[in-house]
Design an enzyme around this catalytic site. Structure first.
Site, PDB file in Angstrom:
ATOM      1  N   SER A 116      11.331  -3.466 -18.259  1.00  0.00           N
ATOM      2  CA  SER A 116      12.698  -2.970 -18.041  1.00  0.00           C
ATOM      3  C   SER A 116      13.717  -3.732 -18.871  1.00  0.00           C
ATOM      4  O   SER A 116      13.547  -4.913 -19.154  1.00  0.00           O
ATOM      5  CB  SER A 116      13.058  -3.128 -16.556  1.00  0.00           C
ATOM      6  OG  SER A 116      14.448  -2.935 -16.358  1.00  0.00           O
ATOM      7  N   TYR A 140      14.687  -8.196  -9.535  1.00  0.00           N
ATOM      8  CA  TYR A 140      13.815  -7.125 -10.078  1.00  0.00           C
ATOM      9  C   TYR A 140      13.489  -7.432 -11.543  1.00  0.00           C
ATOM     10  O   TYR A 140      12.321  -7.429 -11.945  1.00  0.00           O
ATOM     11  CB  TYR A 140      14.526  -5.777  -9.957  1.00  0.00           C
ATOM     12  CG  TYR A 140      13.959  -4.719 -10.858  1.00  0.00           C
ATOM     13  CD1 TYR A 140      14.590  -4.397 -12.058  1.00  0.00           C
ATOM     14  CD2 TYR A 140      12.785  -4.054 -10.535  1.00  0.00           C
ATOM     15  CE1 TYR A 140      14.067  -3.435 -12.903  1.00  0.00           C
ATOM     16  CE2 TYR A 140      12.248  -3.096 -11.377  1.00  0.00           C
ATOM     17  CZ  TYR A 140      12.900  -2.790 -12.563  1.00  0.00           C
ATOM     18  OH  TYR A 140      12.374  -1.840 -13.416  1.00  0.00           O
ATOM     19  N   LYS A 144       9.802  -8.467 -13.596  1.00  0.00           N
ATOM     20  CA  LYS A 144       9.285  -7.812 -14.814  1.00  0.00           C
ATOM     21  C   LYS A 144       9.021  -8.846 -15.900  1.00  0.00           C
ATOM     22  O   LYS A 144       7.993  -8.827 -16.585  1.00  0.00           O
ATOM     23  CB  LYS A 144      10.281  -6.765 -15.315  1.00  0.00           C
ATOM     24  CG  LYS A 144      10.438  -5.567 -14.398  1.00  0.00           C
ATOM     25  CD  LYS A 144       9.139  -4.779 -14.278  1.00  0.00           C
ATOM     26  CE  LYS A 144       9.325  -3.506 -13.500  1.00  0.00           C
ATOM     27  NZ  LYS A 144       8.074  -2.717 -13.405  1.00  0.00           N
TER      28      LYS A 144
HETATM   29  C1  WQD Z   1      24.119   3.162 -14.145  1.00  0.00           C
HETATM   30  C2  WQD Z   1      25.642   3.113 -14.213  1.00  0.00           C
HETATM   31  C3  WQD Z   1      26.601   1.816 -12.446  1.00  0.00           C
HETATM   32  C4  WQD Z   1      25.281   4.602  -9.295  1.00  0.00           C
HETATM   33  C5  WQD Z   1      19.032   0.467 -13.113  1.00  0.00           C
HETATM   34  C6  WQD Z   1      18.192  -0.683 -12.739  1.00  0.00           C
HETATM   35  C7  WQD Z   1      17.462  -1.154 -13.949  1.00  0.00           C
HETATM   36  C8  WQD Z   1      16.703  -0.010 -14.565  1.00  0.00           C
HETATM   37  C9  WQD Z   1      17.634   1.154 -14.865  1.00  0.00           C
HETATM   38  C10 WQD Z   1      14.381   0.317 -14.056  1.00  0.00           C
HETATM   39  C11 WQD Z   1      26.200   1.725 -13.923  1.00  0.00           C
HETATM   40  C12 WQD Z   1      26.994   3.291 -12.320  1.00  0.00           C
HETATM   41  C13 WQD Z   1      25.503   4.017 -10.519  1.00  0.00           C
HETATM   42  C14 WQD Z   1      26.381   5.047  -8.525  1.00  0.00           C
HETATM   43  C15 WQD Z   1      27.862   4.308 -10.254  1.00  0.00           C
HETATM   44  N1  WQD Z   1      15.674   0.454 -13.708  1.00  0.00           N
HETATM   45  N2  WQD Z   1      26.766   3.872 -10.994  1.00  0.00           N
HETATM   46  N3  WQD Z   1      27.645   4.878  -9.041  1.00  0.00           N
HETATM   47  O1  WQD Z   1      22.054  -0.375 -12.812  1.00  0.00           O
HETATM   48  O2  WQD Z   1      22.142   0.462 -15.226  1.00  0.00           O
HETATM   49  O3  WQD Z   1      19.959   0.083 -14.083  1.00  0.00           O
HETATM   50  O4  WQD Z   1      18.251   1.501 -13.648  1.00  0.00           O
HETATM   51  O5  WQD Z   1      13.917  -0.289 -14.960  1.00  0.00           O
HETATM   52  O6  WQD Z   1      16.618  -2.170 -13.553  1.00  0.00           O
HETATM   53  O7  WQD Z   1      19.075  -1.679 -12.290  1.00  0.00           O
HETATM   54  O8  WQD Z   1      21.344   2.006 -13.419  1.00  0.00           O
HETATM   55  O9  WQD Z   1      21.843   4.201 -12.502  1.00  0.00           O
HETATM   56  O10 WQD Z   1      22.165   2.164 -11.009  1.00  0.00           O
HETATM   57  O11 WQD Z   1      23.743   2.574 -12.908  1.00  0.00           O
HETATM   58  O12 WQD Z   1      29.021   4.166 -10.684  1.00  0.00           O
HETATM   59  O13 WQD Z   1      26.253   5.596  -7.390  1.00  0.00           O
HETATM   60  O14 WQD Z   1      26.175   3.976 -13.226  1.00  0.00           O
HETATM   61  O15 WQD Z   1      27.687   0.955 -12.145  1.00  0.00           O
HETATM   62  O16 WQD Z   1      27.355   1.541 -14.703  1.00  0.00           O
HETATM   63  P1  WQD Z   1      21.485   0.475 -13.900  1.00  0.00           P
HETATM   64  P2  WQD Z   1      22.240   2.775 -12.370  1.00  0.00           P
END
Ligand code: WQD
Length: 324
Positions: A116, A140, A144
């Site tokens: 990741s 997490y 990894k």
């Molecule tokens: C994306 C953007 C949030 C939800 C995660 C895991 C990471 C990897 C990829 C596996 C950010 C914003 C999100 C919501 C929001 N997983 N958001 N409201 O955090 O970039 O990464 O997925 O490998 O380990 O942490 O992904 O989809 O949670 O967030 O505003 O309800 O959307 O702040 O900017 P993230 P995400």
């Protein structure tokens, strides 16, 4: 080749299975169905219900003889990993050690591992390439990175060749509509938006709009899950051809903000998708975008389905039938 796909009934796993089948491999899915669903098991596959914490079950299955193990059976909610690290240490680290030891016991040579972008933590430069420092900000990401370090030793001491694929933000669904299972209790942005659009969730919470970005909201590198899946097959081919291991980023190299995705989702679904701005989510960097030149060089891999239109349309194709 005979492939054992751990977590193959899950969101990413089912797409990986489709590409392994398309490449002519024999696929067996090993999944405890904790987040995967039987709906994602295809007729061409064998299915074994099992847990990577059960060494005997893994060993008994691998005794049948496999050429490659693809490991997608990890917990992946970064926020949850900071609340219950014991759950992540047990499943993600101890579980993977079970898998590797069963591979050693039964002489399985190739290991494709779902790593990741979370291993990098707060970026010190963008786009992030594989030389970027690895300082995970959440447990997490730490799990990894720890597994990647263990893999280097199993390569050196046991000759297991591994491909650690550092995914950026996986999104979208099979363009042919063959994967129909919805993720259970998603936390990632696009499935949350889709649940709001389908009336399964009241509103989207936008985690902060005061970031130093074009519209103040977080920017991420969204990569289509089919692009990721194609990368897994290419990584196996690379290991077989070169008898070598590799660590590569898999990202679209494009950055999209939360509001950009929200706007496209409203346009494509025709739904209002109510949203409120809330506080930032702790640990969220402002911007994360991949440099995937190494994957292009070593694997000939390039994201082809990762444009925002395809990401949203293929997702809506799966969520629309669930509209309330
Ligand atoms: C994306 C953007 C949030 C939800 C995660 C895991 C990471 C990897 C990829 C596996 C950010 C914003 C999100 C919501 C929001 N997983 N958001 N409201 O955090 O970039 O990464 O997925 O490998 O380990 O942490 O992904 O989809 O949670 O967030 O505003 O309800 O959307 O702040 O900017 P993230 P995400």
């Amino acid at each position: 080749m005979k492939a054992l796909i751990l977590g193959g009934a899950g969101y990413i796993g089912s797409h990986v299975c489709l590409e392994f089948l398309a490449a002519g491999h024999h696929v067996t899915v090993f999944d405890n169905l904790s987040s995967g669903t039987k709906e994602n098991i295809f007729p061409e596959e064998q299915f074994v219900e099992g847990d990577i914490m059960d060494y005997d079950a893994l060993s008994q299955e691998m005794r049948k003889g496999y050429d490659v193990v693809v490991h997608l059976a990890a917990f992946k909610a970064a926020g949850e990993s900071m609340l219950v690290p014991e759950k992540y240490a047990r499943n993600n680290i101890a579980g993977t050690i079970n898998v590797l030891n069963a591979m050693v016991e039964h002489g399985v040579k190739y290991f494709v591992f779902s790593s990741s972008a979370a291993v990098y933590g707060e970026p010190s430069y963008l786009p992030i390439d594989e030389k970027h420092p690895t300082n995970p900000e959440n447990f997490y990401g730490f799990t990894k990175l720890e597994i990647e370090r263990i893999l280097a030793w199993y390569d050196k001491l046991k000759g297991i060749r591994y491909a650690a694929l550092r995914y950026f933000n996986a999104a979208g669904y099979d363009p042919q509509g063959r994967v129909r299972g919805l993720e259970k209790n998603p936390a990632n942005l696009l499935p949350v938006i889709m649940e709001v659009a389908a009336g399964k969730r009241k509103e989207l919470q936008v985690f902060g709009n005061d970031y130093p970005t074009k519209d103040g909201t977080g920017i991420r590198d969204y990569v289509h899950v089919s692009d990721l899946a194609i990368g897994h097959v290419a990584a196996l081919n690379y290991m077989k051809k070169n008898d070598a291991s590799l660590i590569v980023n898999l990202g679209s190299e494009e950055g999209l903000s939360v509001l950009e995705i929200l706007e496209q989702a409203r346009r494509i679904t025709g739904k209002p998708i109510p949203a409120i701005i809330t506080a930032r989510r702790p640990g969220d960097p402002a911007k994360l975008v991949a440099g995937s030149q190494l994957a292009q060089k070593l694997l000939g891999w390039k994201a082809r389905y990762s444009d925002v239109e395809t990401l949203v349309k293929t997702s809506w194709n799966v969520y629309l039938p669930h509209c309330k």
